[in-house]
Design a protein around this motif. Structure first.
Motif, mmCIF file in Angstrom:
data_model
loop_
_atom_site.group_PDB
_atom_site.id
_atom_site.type_symbol
_atom_site.label_atom_id
_atom_site.label_comp_id
_atom_site.label_asym_id
_atom_site.label_seq_id
_atom_site.Cartn_x
_atom_site.Cartn_y
_atom_site.Cartn_z
ATOM 1 N N SER A 17 47.268 33.450 46.693
ATOM 2 C CA SER A 17 46.130 32.531 46.599
ATOM 3 C C SER A 17 45.450 32.626 45.242
ATOM 4 C CB SER A 17 45.108 32.840 47.701
ATOM 5 O OG SER A 17 45.659 32.667 48.976
ATOM 6 N N SER A 18 45.241 33.860 44.749
ATOM 7 C CA SER A 18 44.582 34.032 43.453
ATOM 8 C C SER A 18 45.449 33.511 42.316
ATOM 9 C CB SER A 18 44.221 35.500 43.233
ATOM 10 O OG SER A 18 45.372 36.319 43.195
ATOM 11 N N THR A 19 46.755 33.652 42.453
ATOM 12 C CA THR A 19 47.670 33.144 41.426
ATOM 13 C C THR A 19 47.638 31.622 41.378
ATOM 14 O OG1 THR A 19 49.126 35.061 41.640
ATOM 15 C CG2 THR A 19 50.067 33.073 40.656
ATOM 16 N N LYS A 20 47.677 30.978 42.535
ATOM 17 C CA LYS A 20 47.622 29.512 42.587
ATOM 18 C C LYS A 20 46.292 29.004 42.041
ATOM 19 C CE LYS A 20 50.780 28.708 46.478
ATOM 20 N NZ LYS A 20 50.903 28.190 47.874
ATOM 21 N N TYR A 21 45.213 29.651 42.399
ATOM 22 C CA TYR A 21 43.893 29.253 41.907
ATOM 23 C C TYR A 21 43.833 29.421 40.396
ATOM 24 C CZ TYR A 21 38.814 28.627 42.230
ATOM 25 O OH TYR A 21 37.531 28.153 42.105
ATOM 26 N N GLY A 22 44.407 30.516 39.904
ATOM 27 C CA GLY A 22 44.406 30.769 38.477
ATOM 28 C C GLY A 22 45.170 29.712 37.690
ATOM 29 N N ARG A 23 46.284 29.283 38.230
ATOM 30 C CA ARG A 23 47.056 28.227 37.563
ATOM 31 C C ARG A 23 46.291 26.911 37.558
ATOM 32 N NH1 ARG A 23 52.721 29.631 40.677
ATOM 33 N NH2 ARG A 23 53.329 31.432 39.382
ATOM 34 N N LYS A 24 45.619 26.612 38.671
ATOM 35 C CA LYS A 24 44.903 25.341 38.777
ATOM 36 C C LYS A 24 43.719 25.272 37.831
ATOM 37 C CE LYS A 24 42.650 22.322 42.174
ATOM 38 N NZ LYS A 24 42.297 22.149 43.614
ATOM 39 N N PHE A 25 42.986 26.388 37.689
ATOM 40 C CA PHE A 25 41.754 26.370 36.906
ATOM 41 C C PHE A 25 41.850 27.167 35.601
ATOM 42 C CE2 PHE A 25 40.373 25.518 41.273
ATOM 43 C CZ PHE A 25 39.607 24.370 41.084
ATOM 44 N N ALA A 26 43.053 27.591 35.256
ATOM 45 C CA ALA A 26 43.288 28.312 33.998
ATOM 46 C C ALA A 26 42.419 29.563 33.891
ATOM 47 C CB ALA A 26 43.065 27.400 32.801
ATOM 48 N N ILE A 27 42.468 30.373 34.934
ATOM 49 C CA ILE A 27 41.736 31.640 34.920
ATOM 50 C C ILE A 27 42.698 32.778 35.244
ATOM 51 C CG2 ILE A 27 39.547 30.580 35.590
ATOM 52 C CD1 ILE A 27 39.988 31.699 38.403
ATOM 53 N N LYS A 28 42.299 33.974 34.886
ATOM 54 C CA LYS A 28 43.101 35.160 35.151
ATOM 55 C C LYS A 28 42.435 35.999 36.225
ATOM 56 C CE LYS A 28 45.096 39.289 33.028
ATOM 57 N NZ LYS A 28 45.261 40.077 31.780
ATOM 58 N N ALA A 29 43.203 36.312 37.266
ATOM 59 C CA ALA A 29 42.727 37.195 38.320
ATOM 60 C C ALA A 29 43.506 38.505 38.263
ATOM 61 C CB ALA A 29 42.896 36.540 39.688
ATOM 62 N N ILE A 30 42.857 39.589 38.655
ATOM 63 C CA ILE A 30 43.489 40.902 38.628
ATOM 64 C C ILE A 30 43.364 41.558 39.991
ATOM 65 C CG2 ILE A 30 43.046 41.224 36.162
ATOM 66 C CD1 ILE A 30 40.703 43.089 37.002
ATOM 67 N N LYS A 31 44.219 42.545 40.242
ATOM 68 C CA LYS A 31 44.105 43.302 41.483
ATOM 69 C C LYS A 31 42.864 44.174 41.399
ATOM 70 C CE LYS A 31 46.571 46.351 44.642
ATOM 71 N NZ LYS A 31 47.814 47.109 44.915
#
Length: 217
Positions: A17-31
Motif C-alpha cells: 500500500s505504501s509503495t503504491k501510494y508513493g508512486r501515485k504521489f511521488a513520495i518515499k515511504a520507509i519501514k
C-alpha cells in the motif's frame, strides 16, 4: 497549541500500500518498525511540515485483537470489515498531563495514557504516550493526542534526511459536533472561518459529512 502529528491508514499489506501510494504521489515511504505488544507494524512517510503518514498493519492478529489500545481496536475493526485507508489522526502535544487534568475536570471520558515504543531499523528506541478521548469506533472518530519522549521533542519523530517536500496542509473532518470538538481539544476556530481550526502546522476543516480525508500538497 496542538500540531498535526500524523495520519493513520489501515492496510492489509502495508508495504504494498505504501509503495503504491508513493508512486501515485511521488513520495518515499520507509519501514518504521514493529509494536510487539500490540501485534502491529508500520511504514512511514515524513513530510516537510513535521507531520507524517503511518500505514498500520497487523502481524499478530491474536495480540492485536485482545489489545486494550483504542487505536489498535479501531484498526482491527476496520480490517475485519475490509475497510482500508485513512481512519485516524494524531494531534501532537507537549502538555499531555494538562489534557488529563482538563478531561478529569470537565468529565470528558478518556482512555490512557498508553505508553508505546518500537525499535527503529537503525536499532534506536522510540517512545511516546497516547491519550484517547472516548469514542465509538464503529460509527465515529475522535483524534487522539500524542506526546513523544524527551529525546524527540516538539517536532515528533521526523527524520529530516528522509522527509518528502510535500506537506499535509488540510484535514477534512466531520461526524461530531463542532462545539464538542472545541471543548475536548481546547481549540478555537478562526475568527472569520468558524469551521476551520488552526494547528501549528496544518488546518482542520469541519464538514457536514461523517468522513475524513486530507490534502497533501
Amino acid at each position: 497549541m496542538l500540531a498535526l502529528d500524523h495520519i493513520v491508514l489501515a492496510g492489509e499489506n502495508i508495504e504494498e500500500s505504501s509503495t503504491k501510494y508513493g508512486r501515485k504521489f511521488a513520495i518515499k515511504a520507509i519501514k518504521g518498525g514493529e509494536h510487539e505488544e500490540w501485534g502491529t507494524y508500520n511504514y512511514l512517510a515524513y513530510f516537510s511540515n513535521e507531520s507524517y503518514i503511518e500505514w498500520l498493519g497487523i502481524q499478530d492478529y491474536e495480540k492485536a485483537n485482545t489489545s486494550n489500545n483504542p487505536l489498535i481496536q479501531h484498526l482491527v475493526h476496520n480490517l475485519d470489515k475490509q475497510i482500508v485507508g485513512p481512519f485516524q489522526f494524531a494531534l501532537r502535544t507537549n502538555e499531555m498531563d494538562h489534557y488529563i487534568d482538563h478531561f478529569n475536570a470537565k468529565n470528558i471520558p478518556f482512555k490512557g495514557p498508553f505508553f508505546g515504543q518500537r525499535e527503529r531499523p537503525d536499532g534506536t528506541n522510540l517512545t511516546w504516550r497516547m491519550l484517547f478521548p472516548s469514542y465509538d469506533y464503529t460509527r465515529e472518530m475522535l483524534p487522539f493526542l500524542i506526546e513523544w519522549g524527551s529525546s524527540i521533542g516538539s517536532k515528533g519523530p521526523s527524520v529530516d534526511s528522509l522527509s518528502n517536500p510535500q506537506a499535509i496542509m488540510k484535514i477534512n473532518y466531520g461526524g461530531i459536533d463542532r462545539e464538542k470538538f472545541e471543548h475536548i481539544y481546547q481549540l478555537k476556530p478562526k475568527r472569520l472561518l468558524k469551521k476551520q481550526f488552526a494547528l501549528q502546522n496544518s488546518t482542520i476543516i469541519f464538514n457536514e459529512k461523517n468522513n475524513f480525508t486530507f490534502d497533501l500538497v
